[in-house]
Design a protein around this motif. Sequence first.
Motif, PDB file in Angstrom:
ATOM      1  N   PHE A 161      48.389  38.547  41.746  1.00 43.19           N
ATOM      2  CA  PHE A 161      48.953  39.499  42.693  1.00 43.19           C
ATOM      3  C   PHE A 161      48.570  40.937  42.326  1.00 43.19           C
ATOM      4  N   THR A 162      48.528  41.180  41.001  1.00 45.50           N
ATOM      5  CA  THR A 162      48.186  42.534  40.539  1.00 45.50           C
ATOM      6  C   THR A 162      46.792  42.942  41.036  1.00 45.50           C
ATOM      7  N   PHE A 163      45.900  41.955  41.181  1.00 43.10           N
ATOM      8  CA  PHE A 163      44.547  42.243  41.697  1.00 43.10           C
ATOM      9  C   PHE A 163      44.620  42.939  43.054  1.00 43.10           C
ATOM     10  N   PHE A 164      45.605  42.532  43.878  1.00 43.49           N
ATOM     11  CA  PHE A 164      45.719  43.142  45.207  1.00 43.49           C
ATOM     12  C   PHE A 164      46.256  44.567  45.116  1.00 43.49           C
ATOM     13  N   ILE A 165      47.016  44.822  44.039  1.00 43.61           N
ATOM     14  CA  ILE A 165      47.633  46.149  43.901  1.00 43.61           C
ATOM     15  C   ILE A 165      46.642  47.129  43.272  1.00 43.61           C
ATOM     16  N   ASP A 166      46.130  46.722  42.113  1.00 39.41           N
ATOM     17  CA  ASP A 166      45.154  47.584  41.431  1.00 39.41           C
ATOM     18  C   ASP A 166      44.341  46.705  40.495  1.00 39.41           C
ATOM     19  N   TYR A 167      43.059  46.542  40.841  1.00 39.32           N
ATOM     20  CA  TYR A 167      42.253  45.564  40.103  1.00 39.32           C
ATOM     21  C   TYR A 167      42.102  45.952  38.625  1.00 39.32           C
ATOM     22  N   ARG A 168      42.176  47.298  38.326  1.00 35.83           N
ATOM     23  CA  ARG A 168      41.971  47.722  36.935  1.00 35.83           C
ATOM     24  C   ARG A 168      43.125  47.222  36.048  1.00 35.83           C
ATOM     25  N   LEU A 169      44.351  47.313  36.588  1.00 37.28           N
ATOM     26  CA  LEU A 169      45.515  46.846  35.825  1.00 37.28           C
ATOM     27  C   LEU A 169      45.436  45.328  35.601  1.00 37.28           C
ATOM     28  N   ALA A 170      44.972  44.648  36.654  1.00 35.74           N
ATOM     29  CA  ALA A 170      44.846  43.185  36.547  1.00 35.74           C
ATOM     30  C   ALA A 170      43.802  42.836  35.488  1.00 35.74           C
ATOM     31  N   LEU A 171      42.713  43.611  35.468  1.00 36.80           N
ATOM     32  CA  LEU A 171      41.659  43.328  34.494  1.00 36.80           C
ATOM     33  C   LEU A 171      42.151  43.532  33.064  1.00 36.80           C
ATOM     34  N   ILE A 172      43.000  44.551  32.865  1.00 39.69           N
ATOM     35  CA  ILE A 172      43.532  44.781  31.513  1.00 39.69           C
ATOM     36  C   ILE A 172      44.269  43.516  31.044  1.00 39.69           C
ATOM     37  N   MET A 173      45.087  42.980  31.953  1.00 36.36           N
ATOM     38  CA  MET A 173      45.832  41.772  31.583  1.00 36.36           C
ATOM     39  C   MET A 173      44.882  40.595  31.334  1.00 36.36           C
ATOM     40  N   GLU A 262      53.387  42.965  23.906  1.00 31.93           N
ATOM     41  CA  GLU A 262      53.603  44.370  23.531  1.00 31.93           C
ATOM     42  C   GLU A 262      52.273  45.113  23.611  1.00 31.93           C
ATOM     43  N   ILE A 263      51.199  44.457  23.150  1.00 32.92           N
ATOM     44  CA  ILE A 263      49.875  45.106  23.176  1.00 32.92           C
ATOM     45  C   ILE A 263      49.478  45.400  24.621  1.00 32.92           C
ATOM     46  N   ILE A 264      49.681  44.414  25.522  1.00 34.34           N
ATOM     47  CA  ILE A 264      49.345  44.627  26.938  1.00 34.34           C
ATOM     48  C   ILE A 264      50.125  45.836  27.477  1.00 34.34           C
ATOM     49  N   LEU A 265      51.425  45.870  27.124  1.00 28.73           N
ATOM     50  CA  LEU A 265      52.257  46.974  27.623  1.00 28.73           C
ATOM     51  C   LEU A 265      51.719  48.319  27.140  1.00 28.73           C
ATOM     52  N   LEU A 266      51.351  48.381  25.849  1.00 27.63           N
ATOM     53  CA  LEU A 266      50.850  49.643  25.289  1.00 27.63           C
ATOM     54  C   LEU A 266      49.565  50.089  25.985  1.00 27.63           C
ATOM     55  N   VAL A 267      48.646  49.103  26.166  1.00 30.78           N
ATOM     56  CA  VAL A 267      47.366  49.441  26.799  1.00 30.78           C
ATOM     57  C   VAL A 267      47.595  49.885  28.252  1.00 30.78           C
ATOM     58  N   LEU A 268      48.540  49.171  28.931  1.00 28.31           N
ATOM     59  CA  LEU A 268      48.829  49.543  30.327  1.00 28.31           C
ATOM     60  C   LEU A 268      49.388  50.963  30.408  1.00 28.31           C
ATOM     61  N   VAL A 269      50.329  51.266  29.486  1.00 25.06           N
ATOM     62  CA  VAL A 269      50.929  52.607  29.502  1.00 25.06           C
ATOM     63  C   VAL A 269      49.854  53.655  29.234  1.00 25.06           C
ATOM     64  N   PHE A 270      49.001  53.370  28.247  1.00 19.86           N
ATOM     65  CA  PHE A 270      47.986  54.350  27.858  1.00 19.86           C
ATOM     66  C   PHE A 270      46.981  54.593  28.993  1.00 19.86           C
ATOM     67  N   ARG A 295      58.771  41.353  31.794  1.00 19.49           N
ATOM     68  CA  ARG A 295      59.470  40.090  32.053  1.00 19.49           C
ATOM     69  C   ARG A 295      58.644  38.867  31.621  1.00 19.49           C
ATOM     70  N   LEU A 296      57.346  39.139  31.330  1.00 18.46           N
ATOM     71  CA  LEU A 296      56.499  38.014  30.907  1.00 18.46           C
ATOM     72  C   LEU A 296      56.587  37.761  29.402  1.00 18.46           C
ATOM     73  N   THR A 297      57.216  38.677  28.680  1.00 15.57           N
ATOM     74  CA  THR A 297      57.273  38.528  27.221  1.00 15.57           C
ATOM     75  C   THR A 297      57.855  37.172  26.833  1.00 15.57           C
ATOM     76  N   GLU A 298      58.994  36.877  27.417  1.00 20.66           N
ATOM     77  CA  GLU A 298      59.704  35.664  27.017  1.00 20.66           C
ATOM     78  C   GLU A 298      58.877  34.394  27.286  1.00 20.66           C
ATOM     79  N   PRO A 299      58.341  34.237  28.565  1.00 25.28           N
ATOM     80  CA  PRO A 299      57.560  33.017  28.789  1.00 25.28           C
ATOM     81  C   PRO A 299      56.365  32.878  27.853  1.00 25.28           C
ATOM     82  N   LEU A 300      55.663  33.985  27.577  1.00 25.00           N
ATOM     83  CA  LEU A 300      54.468  33.854  26.736  1.00 25.00           C
ATOM     84  C   LEU A 300      54.832  33.501  25.298  1.00 25.00           C
ATOM     85  N   THR A 301      55.942  34.003  24.822  1.00 20.81           N
ATOM     86  CA  THR A 301      56.351  33.652  23.461  1.00 20.81           C
ATOM     87  C   THR A 301      56.797  32.193  23.435  1.00 20.81           C
ATOM     88  N   LEU A 302      57.452  31.798  24.506  1.00 20.71           N
ATOM     89  CA  LEU A 302      57.909  30.393  24.584  1.00 20.71           C
ATOM     90  C   LEU A 302      56.748  29.408  24.585  1.00 20.71           C
TER      91      LEU A 302
END
Length: 587
Positions: A161-173, A262-270, A295-302
């Motif tokens: 879905f992020t691709f539709f909003i902003d492809y650069r943010l989606a690519l970071i992920m 956390e790394i994704i969040l930092l890179v996104l913020v930066f 909100r994805l932190t929990e599922p990915l750690t799980l």
Amino acid sequence: MTNKKFSSLYEVYKLSIEIAGEYKIGFKRSLLLFFISFVTLGLAFAMFFPLLKAIFSSQPDINEIIYWFSFMALFSAISIITKWFGHDFDYSGYIVEITNDLRVKLGKKLRNMPLHTLSKYKTGELNSILSANVDESILHMGVISALFMQITVVPSVVVLFTFFIDYRLALIMLVILPFAIPLYIIKRKVSIEEKKDFNDANSNLESQLIEYIQGLPVLRSVNQVGKNAKQLDLAVKKVRTIQEDGAGKSTLPLLIMGSLVEIILLVLVFLGGIWVEQGSLALITLAALLVVVSRLTEPLTLFLGVIPVFDTMDSAFNRIKTVLDIKSLKTYEPKQEAKSFDIEFENVFYSYDKDETYSLKNINFKIKQNSLTAIVGHSGCGKTTITKMLMRYDDVSKGSVKIGDVNIKHMTQKELMKDISVVFQDVYLFDDTVLNNIKMAKPKATKDEIIKACKLANCHDFIQNLPNSYETNIGDLGGNLSGGEKQRISIARAILKDAPIVILDEPTASLDTKSELAVQKAIDSLVKNRTVIVIAHRLSTITHADNILVMNEGEIIQQGKHEQIIVSSDLYKNMWEAQTRTKVWNS
Ligand SMILES: Nc1ncnc2c1ncn2[C@@H]1O[C@H](COP(=O)(O)OP(=O)(O)OP(=O)(O)O)[C@@H](O)[C@H]1O
């Protein structure tokens, strides 16, 4: 027992379908519902983008806010409803049914498994397969498969879905998320190896425990009950070491995976901050994305936490499968029943390990119906193996075994065992009443028939003196029956069964003279008018046999009546003389 090191998720899925058996449609439906549930949950998350944009726009439009909020609510509602129905599979008893079916299947397999194969398993190993492994192999059905779906589907939908909003943010992920793959592979390798080693160590521990408990009286007598019970001690330590190693090795990937978000969040913020500054990204879009990603932190750690559950299931089911895949001995066509009870071994060879080390070599003999044949020879010469071949413990490697001219390969196991009674040296009595222990030989027997058999087996009197006579529970006697008494109960069983062939595997070998006399009397009643094979250590008990087979190193080196072979067989003569000497010393 499993050789597999690493099953793909698809293989795990296929195993699950196999385990689900007749309930596989229900399982597939439940997976589909979970899939829909988590796609819609991902879409509900994604609605944060337009919703926040609408709320924080310079001129908020209430209709637009309601419009996006309605979508979010709709997706959430679909997600909740489909998840509810998806869990119908585990809440409405299917899992209990699947567990039960698997145990029934394994039970049937054990009943029909060649005894040769069964003897290769340690009791503890089968115990853990039937109890713990069955439970473990269905663990993932239900809650865990829902969890797995959640941690894979929801992030995928969000990234898409992020691709539709902003492809650069989606690519970071997309750039950072694949780092999860090597972590996933390391984690699975550690986990699957640990599971296999743990399962092996655990069944070994169960076997050692069973052996320890059964051998406690002997261990006490040699002062080995405490820490000195070396084997058990080693087994306990092994389980502990494997668990410690496993925990240590899997912590690092778990920590790194936890930090990934956390790394994704930092890179996104930066980077997001720079793009907002440059005016190429709306601040509100970045804010919405940060809310969703956090909100994805929990599922990915799980995710990494759930993987070991699949590996536990995979390893457990592979152990179950090795048992389920064991082939029963084939009954050849045409199926036949023995009408008479002569026995013939023709050029029989047998190797336990299916190689050239034969425990029986070119065995040839004939036994006439209602005659008495004794097998003698030193320990390990193959006496018991001959009787095992007659009971089709396994198929002979070469040659044939016939009863009344019928090759036993053409008889069903049930038919064959109907014709043979066995009295072993070590008697096994079940934790049930004396009556039921005897009755199992002929479930439809009346009490009068049972009492008659017991009188013939010379055990009626002592049974009557037990606290509750025939209704006394063997377990309640706490091992208070003597070897001779147990032996006579087992002979009563054999008399009641009334099979035309009787195998006596040294039934009096470990008894004192008084018990031996009582048991011998019982045996005399049992063997009347039957075809009898007796494995004998005390040659004095078989001098009257119609034929004596003298064995040495897997071969019959002489056969005939006592008077003949005492002259023609040095081995027999030496054994006889040695036993006569011992008798003189003992008298
Ligand atoms: N389950 C088994 N797996 C592998 N080898 C076996 C097995 N059972 C017996 N053997 C081997 O086969 C040979 C014959 O054994 P068997 O038990 O028939 O001898 P036996 O004459 O009855 O001995 P004993 O008088 O001590 O009971 C021995 O070398 C034994 O080690």
